[in-house]
Design an enzyme around this catalytic site. Structure first.
Site, PDB file in Angstrom:
ATOM      1  CG  PHE A  11      41.017  39.817  30.445  1.00 43.19           C
ATOM      2  CD1 PHE A  11      41.908  40.173  29.437  1.00 43.19           C
ATOM      3  CD2 PHE A  11      41.405  40.015  31.775  1.00 43.19           C
ATOM      4  CE1 PHE A  11      43.165  40.708  29.741  1.00 43.19           C
ATOM      5  CE2 PHE A  11      42.646  40.547  32.086  1.00 43.19           C
ATOM      6  CZ  PHE A  11      43.531  40.886  31.069  1.00 43.19           C
ATOM      7  CB  ILE A  12      42.540  35.523  32.041  1.00 41.60           C
ATOM      8  CG1 ILE A  12      42.540  36.813  32.867  1.00 41.60           C
ATOM      9  CG2 ILE A  12      43.868  34.785  32.224  1.00 41.60           C
ATOM     10  CD1 ILE A  12      42.618  36.594  34.369  1.00 41.60           C
ATOM     11  CB  ILE A  60      31.061  25.324  34.131  1.00 44.07           C
ATOM     12  CG1 ILE A  60      30.697  26.546  34.968  1.00 44.07           C
ATOM     13  CG2 ILE A  60      32.109  25.662  33.070  1.00 44.07           C
ATOM     14  CD1 ILE A  60      31.808  27.008  35.902  1.00 44.07           C
ATOM     15  CB  THR A 125      41.177  36.051  42.666  1.00 45.77           C
ATOM     16  OG1 THR A 125      41.467  37.373  43.085  1.00 45.77           O
ATOM     17  CG2 THR A 125      40.031  35.548  43.526  1.00 45.77           C
ATOM     18  CG  ASP A 126      45.274  39.174  44.557  1.00 45.17           C
ATOM     19  OD1 ASP A 126      44.109  39.328  44.135  1.00 45.17           O
ATOM     20  OD2 ASP A 126      46.167  40.047  44.399  1.00 45.17           O
ATOM     21  CD  GLU A 127      39.564  40.800  43.949  1.00 44.89           C
ATOM     22  OE1 GLU A 127      38.471  41.027  44.495  1.00 44.89           O
ATOM     23  OE2 GLU A 127      39.870  41.234  42.832  1.00 44.89           O
ATOM     24  CE1 TYR A 152      35.775  36.804  41.052  1.00 44.13           C
ATOM     25  CE2 TYR A 152      37.188  38.291  42.296  1.00 44.13           C
ATOM     26  CZ  TYR A 152      37.030  37.319  41.326  1.00 44.13           C
ATOM     27  OH  TYR A 152      38.119  36.852  40.628  1.00 44.13           O
ATOM     28  CE  LYS A 156      37.889  32.590  41.156  1.00 44.92           C
ATOM     29  NZ  LYS A 156      37.718  31.839  39.874  1.00 44.92           N
ATOM     30  NE  ARG A 216      42.234  45.893  43.985  1.00 40.46           N
ATOM     31  CZ  ARG A 216      41.878  46.434  45.159  1.00 40.46           C
ATOM     32  NH1 ARG A 216      42.790  46.880  46.014  1.00 40.46           N
ATOM     33  NH2 ARG A 216      40.596  46.526  45.487  1.00 40.46           N
TER      34      ARG A 216
END
Ligand code: NAD
Ligand code: TYD
Length: 338
Positions: A11-12, A60, A125-127, A152, A156, A216
């Site tokens: 997506f991004i 990767i 991510t902010d998570e 997740y 990260k 969010r």
């Protein structure tokens, strides 16, 4: 400049590839993507024949491949998006998150060091900061301690720590950005906004977890791309920049109501379902550092960008209808029991 983008078919990543090739037509861009369920070459059809763009299908975690790519393509800058990105899938099975997000990032860092990469930009991510309470006025900033609460987010956070360690220990010129929830075109329909839009268009119900009062800090994907651009060109190595959007505190249920309203449907399409385990209540991002240092700010108003996004999904039904088959339906059944 020669760029290696990882996860550029997601997506991004695909929004970034399209943005970069348009804005910097003289740069060379290599896109390394494993094409997992979330990677979609259709997103990049319009640049397939661009002589300055090259797609490489690969993992990767493959040290030999990433080394060879960085060397043979004389890569200057790595922009690292590739990840397993969906919290619900990380709850069902954390294993690919550990491999790609942690081991994959480590593999890229090693290759970047060996090949004297001039900049390694890591997308996070902010998570990683955990959860805010609904009544809190606090926002995450670059000094907020890490407190990841899902597999997740933990994967990260591990990757972020490794990236910083390579800067401190080996002087690898890194930058990190931690952004809030993105939305926009090419968003895989497992995430809230595209799931809601496409389910509504299909006449299906939209599953809302728990009470729907989760918050969010929504960021339009194009604004995210301009932020990464600013960091690559003007960011200071070793630094972290937080990137957020322009929303007032808006709950999940209110977002779905807005989408129903744009499409012209009523609330009978909302369905409350069992909550996500360990569901983070609220994320909110203070983006004043990137604003002060690099002059970046989000340009898109939430309602306007949401409307653009809905219009994109209305116009591109073939794109998402192809995705909502096979593996997607198995996942949907497992996740929602529907
Ligand atoms: P996505 O799931 O849409 O795309 C991920 C891409 O990475 C896919 O193209 C996939 O094929 C590729 N990929 C996965 N494993 C790979 C591997 N081992 N080797 C090579 N390629 C692999 O994800 P996204 O939403 O575009 O997120 C991109 C990045 O931004 C991720 O690092 C994510 O953690 C971060 N992020 C996303 C959001 C968001 O709202 N989507 C918010 C904050 C941070
Ligand atoms: P999501 O898009 O999965 O992003 P993240 O978990 O990374 O923030 O979810 C956004 C919010 O929407 C989150 O509070 C969970 C909620 N949600 C639902 O209520 N129903 C759903 O079917 C999904 C996928 C998410």
């Amino acid at each position: 400049m020669n760029l290696l983008v990882t996860g550029g078919a997601g997506f991004i990543g695909s929004n970034f590839v399209l943005y970069w090739l348009k804005k910097y037509p003289e740069d060379m861009l290599v896109n390394l993507d494993k094409l997992t369920y979330a990677g979609n070459p259709e997103n990049l059809k319009s640049v397939e024949n661009n002589p300055n763009y090259k797609f490489v299908k690969g993992d990767i975690c493959d040290a030999k491949l990433v080394n060879k790519l960085m060397k043979d393509e004389s890569i200057d800058v790595v922009v690292h998006f590739a990840a397993e990105s969906h919290v619900d899938r990380s709850i069902l099975d954390p294993s690919p998150f550990i491999k790609t997000n942690i081991v994959g990032t480590y593999t890229l860092l090693e290759a970047a060091l060996k090949n004297k990469i001039k900049r390694f930009h890591h997308i996070s991510t902010d998570e990683v900061f955990g959860s805010l309470s609904l009544d809190s006025k606090e926002k995450f900033n670059e000094k907020t301690p890490y407190n990841p609460r899902s597999p997740y987010a933990a994967s990260k956070a591990s990757a972020d720590h490794l990236v910083r360690a390579y800067y401190q220990t080996y002087n690898l010129p890194v930058t990190i950005s931690n952004c809030s929830n993105n939305f926009g075109p090419y968003h895989f329909p497992e995430k809230l906004i595209p799931l809601a839009i496409t389910n509504i268009l299909e006449g299906k119900k939209v599953p809302i977890y728990g009470d729907g009062l989760y918050v969010r800090d929504w960021l339009f994907v194009e604004d995210h791309c301009t932020a990464i651009d600013a960091i690559i060109h003007k960011g200071r190595t070793g630094e972290t920049y937080l990137i957020g959007g322009m929303t007032e505190e808006i709950s999940n249920i209110d977002i779905v109501r807005k989408i129903l309203n744009i499409i012209g449907k009523d609330e009978s399409q909302i369905e409350f379902v069992k909550d996500r385990p360990g569901h983070d209540r609220k994320y909110s991002v203070d983006w004043s550092k990137i604003n002060k240092e690099l002059g970046w700010h989000p340009k898109h108003d939430f309602d306007e960008a949401l409307k653009l996004t809905v219009e994109w999904y209305v116009k591109n039904q073939e794109w998402w209808k192809k995705i909502k088959t096979g593996e997607y339906l198995n996942y949907y059944k497992r996740q929602y029991n529907r």
